[in-house]
Design a protein around this motif. Structure first.
Motif, PDB file in Angstrom:
ATOM      1  N   GLY A  93       0.808  -1.204   0.000  1.00  0.00           N
ATOM      2  CA  GLY A  93       0.000   0.000   0.000  1.00  0.00           C
ATOM      3  C   GLY A  93       0.850   1.266   0.000  1.00  0.00           C
ATOM      4  N   TYR A  94       0.186   2.399   0.069  1.00  0.00           N
ATOM      5  CA  TYR A  94       0.865   3.692   0.147  1.00  0.00           C
ATOM      6  C   TYR A  94       0.007   4.648   0.973  1.00  0.00           C
ATOM      7  N   ARG A  95       0.622   5.788   1.383  1.00  0.00           N
ATOM      8  CA  ARG A  95      -0.075   6.763   2.218  1.00  0.00           C
ATOM      9  C   ARG A  95      -0.365   8.031   1.412  1.00  0.00           C
ATOM     10  N   GLU A  96      -1.571   8.555   1.582  1.00  0.00           N
ATOM     11  CA  GLU A  96      -1.994   9.748   0.843  1.00  0.00           C
ATOM     12  C   GLU A  96      -2.482  10.816   1.814  1.00  0.00           C
ATOM     13  N   VAL A  97      -2.159  12.094   1.473  1.00  0.00           N
ATOM     14  CA  VAL A  97      -2.521  13.226   2.325  1.00  0.00           C
ATOM     15  C   VAL A  97      -3.754  13.913   1.734  1.00  0.00           C
ATOM     16  N   TRP A  98      -4.705  14.252   2.612  1.00  0.00           N
ATOM     17  CA  TRP A  98      -5.947  14.870   2.184  1.00  0.00           C
ATOM     18  C   TRP A  98      -6.234  16.104   3.037  1.00  0.00           C
ATOM     19  N   LEU A  99      -6.965  17.062   2.442  1.00  0.00           N
ATOM     20  CA  LEU A  99      -7.598  18.145   3.188  1.00  0.00           C
ATOM     21  C   LEU A  99      -9.097  17.913   3.114  1.00  0.00           C
ATOM     22  N   ILE A 100      -9.733  17.887   4.291  1.00  0.00           N
ATOM     23  CA  ILE A 100     -11.152  17.558   4.366  1.00  0.00           C
ATOM     24  C   ILE A 100     -11.888  18.709   5.051  1.00  0.00           C
ATOM     25  N   THR A 101     -13.102  18.982   4.612  1.00  0.00           N
ATOM     26  CA  THR A 101     -13.889  20.045   5.229  1.00  0.00           C
ATOM     27  C   THR A 101     -14.250  19.669   6.672  1.00  0.00           C
ATOM     28  N   THR A 102     -14.572  20.700   7.440  1.00  0.00           N
ATOM     29  CA  THR A 102     -14.864  20.501   8.865  1.00  0.00           C
ATOM     30  C   THR A 102     -15.985  19.491   9.077  1.00  0.00           C
ATOM     31  N   ASP A 162     -10.100  22.345   6.767  1.00  0.00           N
ATOM     32  CA  ASP A 162      -9.135  22.487   7.856  1.00  0.00           C
ATOM     33  C   ASP A 162      -8.751  21.174   8.527  1.00  0.00           C
ATOM     34  N   LEU A 163      -9.227  20.038   8.005  1.00  0.00           N
ATOM     35  CA  LEU A 163      -8.844  18.737   8.549  1.00  0.00           C
ATOM     36  C   LEU A 163      -7.750  18.118   7.686  1.00  0.00           C
ATOM     37  N   VAL A 164      -6.638  17.766   8.310  1.00  0.00           N
ATOM     38  CA  VAL A 164      -5.545  17.082   7.608  1.00  0.00           C
ATOM     39  C   VAL A 164      -5.667  15.595   7.912  1.00  0.00           C
ATOM     40  N   ASP A 165      -5.736  14.801   6.833  1.00  0.00           N
ATOM     41  CA  ASP A 165      -5.951  13.361   6.974  1.00  0.00           C
ATOM     42  C   ASP A 165      -4.886  12.624   6.171  1.00  0.00           C
ATOM     43  N   ILE A 166      -4.341  11.566   6.775  1.00  0.00           N
ATOM     44  CA  ILE A 166      -3.402  10.695   6.050  1.00  0.00           C
ATOM     45  C   ILE A 166      -4.006   9.292   6.053  1.00  0.00           C
ATOM     46  N   SER A 167      -4.179   8.747   4.858  1.00  0.00           N
ATOM     47  CA  SER A 167      -4.874   7.459   4.724  1.00  0.00           C
ATOM     48  C   SER A 167      -3.951   6.382   4.162  1.00  0.00           C
ATOM     49  N   THR A 222       8.255   9.054   5.802  1.00  0.00           N
ATOM     50  CA  THR A 222       7.528   9.506   6.995  1.00  0.00           C
ATOM     51  C   THR A 222       7.211  10.999   6.981  1.00  0.00           C
ATOM     52  N   SER A 223       7.602  11.718   5.929  1.00  0.00           N
ATOM     53  CA  SER A 223       7.342  13.161   5.904  1.00  0.00           C
ATOM     54  C   SER A 223       7.237  13.641   4.468  1.00  0.00           C
ATOM     55  N   GLY A 224       6.678  14.841   4.337  1.00  0.00           N
ATOM     56  CA  GLY A 224       6.566  15.428   3.011  1.00  0.00           C
ATOM     57  C   GLY A 224       5.950  16.812   3.068  1.00  0.00           C
ATOM     58  N   GLN A 225       6.125  17.570   1.985  1.00  0.00           N
ATOM     59  CA  GLN A 225       5.531  18.893   1.842  1.00  0.00           C
ATOM     60  C   GLN A 225       4.637  18.904   0.614  1.00  0.00           C
ATOM     61  N   PHE A 226       3.457  19.498   0.751  1.00  0.00           N
ATOM     62  CA  PHE A 226       2.449  19.451  -0.303  1.00  0.00           C
ATOM     63  C   PHE A 226       1.857  20.838  -0.519  1.00  0.00           C
ATOM     64  N   THR A 227       1.748  21.226  -1.774  1.00  0.00           N
ATOM     65  CA  THR A 227       1.220  22.542  -2.126  1.00  0.00           C
ATOM     66  C   THR A 227      -0.298  22.549  -2.017  1.00  0.00           C
ATOM     67  N   VAL A 228      -0.811  23.567  -1.360  1.00  0.00           N
ATOM     68  CA  VAL A 228      -2.262  23.738  -1.249  1.00  0.00           C
ATOM     69  C   VAL A 228      -2.746  24.437  -2.517  1.00  0.00           C
ATOM     70  N   PRO A 229      -3.768  23.896  -3.186  1.00  0.00           N
ATOM     71  CA  PRO A 229      -4.264  24.529  -4.412  1.00  0.00           C
ATOM     72  C   PRO A 229      -4.678  25.972  -4.186  1.00  0.00           C
ATOM     73  N   ALA A 267     -16.680  17.078   7.042  1.00  0.00           N
ATOM     74  CA  ALA A 267     -16.315  15.819   6.372  1.00  0.00           C
ATOM     75  C   ALA A 267     -17.196  15.501   5.170  1.00  0.00           C
ATOM     76  N   THR A 268     -17.697  16.544   4.485  1.00  0.00           N
ATOM     77  CA  THR A 268     -18.544  16.312   3.313  1.00  0.00           C
ATOM     78  C   THR A 268     -17.787  16.469   1.995  1.00  0.00           C
ATOM     79  N   ALA A 269     -16.572  17.026   2.044  1.00  0.00           N
ATOM     80  CA  ALA A 269     -15.784  17.205   0.817  1.00  0.00           C
ATOM     81  C   ALA A 269     -14.304  17.063   1.166  1.00  0.00           C
ATOM     82  N   LEU A 270     -13.524  16.647   0.178  1.00  0.00           N
ATOM     83  CA  LEU A 270     -12.100  16.458   0.433  1.00  0.00           C
ATOM     84  C   LEU A 270     -11.298  16.684  -0.837  1.00  0.00           C
ATOM     85  N   VAL A 271     -10.007  16.995  -0.653  1.00  0.00           N
ATOM     86  CA  VAL A 271      -9.073  17.241  -1.756  1.00  0.00           C
ATOM     87  C   VAL A 271      -7.787  16.484  -1.456  1.00  0.00           C
ATOM     88  N   SER A 272      -7.292  15.748  -2.441  1.00  0.00           N
ATOM     89  CA  SER A 272      -6.033  15.032  -2.276  1.00  0.00           C
ATOM     90  C   SER A 272      -4.853  15.966  -2.544  1.00  0.00           C
TER      91      SER A 272
END
Length: 272
Positions: A204-213, A243-248, A227-234, A215-220
């Protein structure tokens, strides 16, 4: 008290052995002359250290004026050219010394040995060394001023921290944790910086998401490698809503949607 000629002090600062015995004795006993040699030596050292520093910035006229005041030089260094009487050119039939303005010394003038040592011819040979010291001092002043100006006017290269989040583990991942930081770069780009501590898995692999407060919408944002990384916010994405940061944990199944297997999640906050 008669101090040593400044030009002799300058040459001594450059390591030249030009002092008369009486000058050497005076320097050994005179704190003022020794201090001047130390100052000139430091300037010469700075000048030598910049020989391979590349193209230098031309200093403003006020820099030379200050150096001239300190060393009692002419206002324009290019104008320091002693005029010496020249013998007439007999073959050409005219006098080449028509522009000379140095009157000959009287035949019965008494010249001391010290005067012979510090003759005009020797002063002409030593004059370039004074230019070296003046240039070294100018380089030191310009370098110091340039560093101060650059430190004052250069834009900050450090990002601004806008918010942060502690990422808490989901029940299926009890030994996991993480942190996320929202930062803004000097050019206005926003990034999410994440650090994840979670057990490794196979396939498997790990993906970073931004999710609405709610939890009705999300952006990858992208995949975490390691174990770390930097990701540009659109651009245009409202972080106050997303405002929710999720790693799946994701599988290579061709489905771009969230797997539903979240490892950690946390809400961005501006509180320290």
């Amino acid at each position: 008290m008669r101090h040593v000629d400044p030009e002799i002090l300058a040459l001594l600062a450059l390591g030249e052995q030009v002092a008369l015995p009486e000058d050497s004795v005076h320097v050994s006993e005179c704190e003022q002359c020794r201090r001047e040699i130390e100052v000139l030596s430091r300037a010469a050292m700075v000048g030598r250290s910049t020989f391979d520093a590349g193209e230098l910035v031309e200093p403003p006229s006020r820099v030379w004026e200050r150096i001239s005041d300190e060393l009692s030089l002419a206002a324009d260094p290019s104008a320091v050219e002693p005029k010496v009487a020249v013998e007439p050119d007999v073959a050409a039939g005219h006098d080449l010394a028509t522009t000379a303005d140095v009157a000959p010394e009287p035949a019965d003038a008494e010249v001391s040995p010290a005067t012979n040592v510090h003759s005009l011819a020797e002063r002409r040979r030593r004059r370039p060394w004074i230019g070296v010291l003046a240039a070294a001092a100018a380089v030191a002043l310009v370098a110091a001023a340039g560093s101060a100006i650059w430190a004052t006017f250069q834009p900050s290269s450090q990002p601004t921290i806008l918010a942060s989040a502690t990422l808490d583990a989901f029940p299926a991942w009890p030994d996991s944790s993480g942190v996320a930081t929202l930062e803004e770069l000097p050019d206005g780009t926003r990034i999410i910086d994440v650090n994840l501590d979670a057990p490794t898995t196979d396939g498997g692999y790990r993906e970073v998401w931004l999710i609405t407060t709610d939890a009705t919408a999300l952006v990858s944002l992208g995949i975490v490698e390691g174990t770390s990384g930097q990701f540009t916010v659109p651009d245009g994405l409202d972080i106050s809503s997303y405002d929710l940061v999720d790693i799946s944990e994701e599988q290579f199944d061709g489905d771009p949607a969230h797997s539903g297997d979240s490892i950690v999640r946390g809400q961005l906050s501006t509180e320290a």
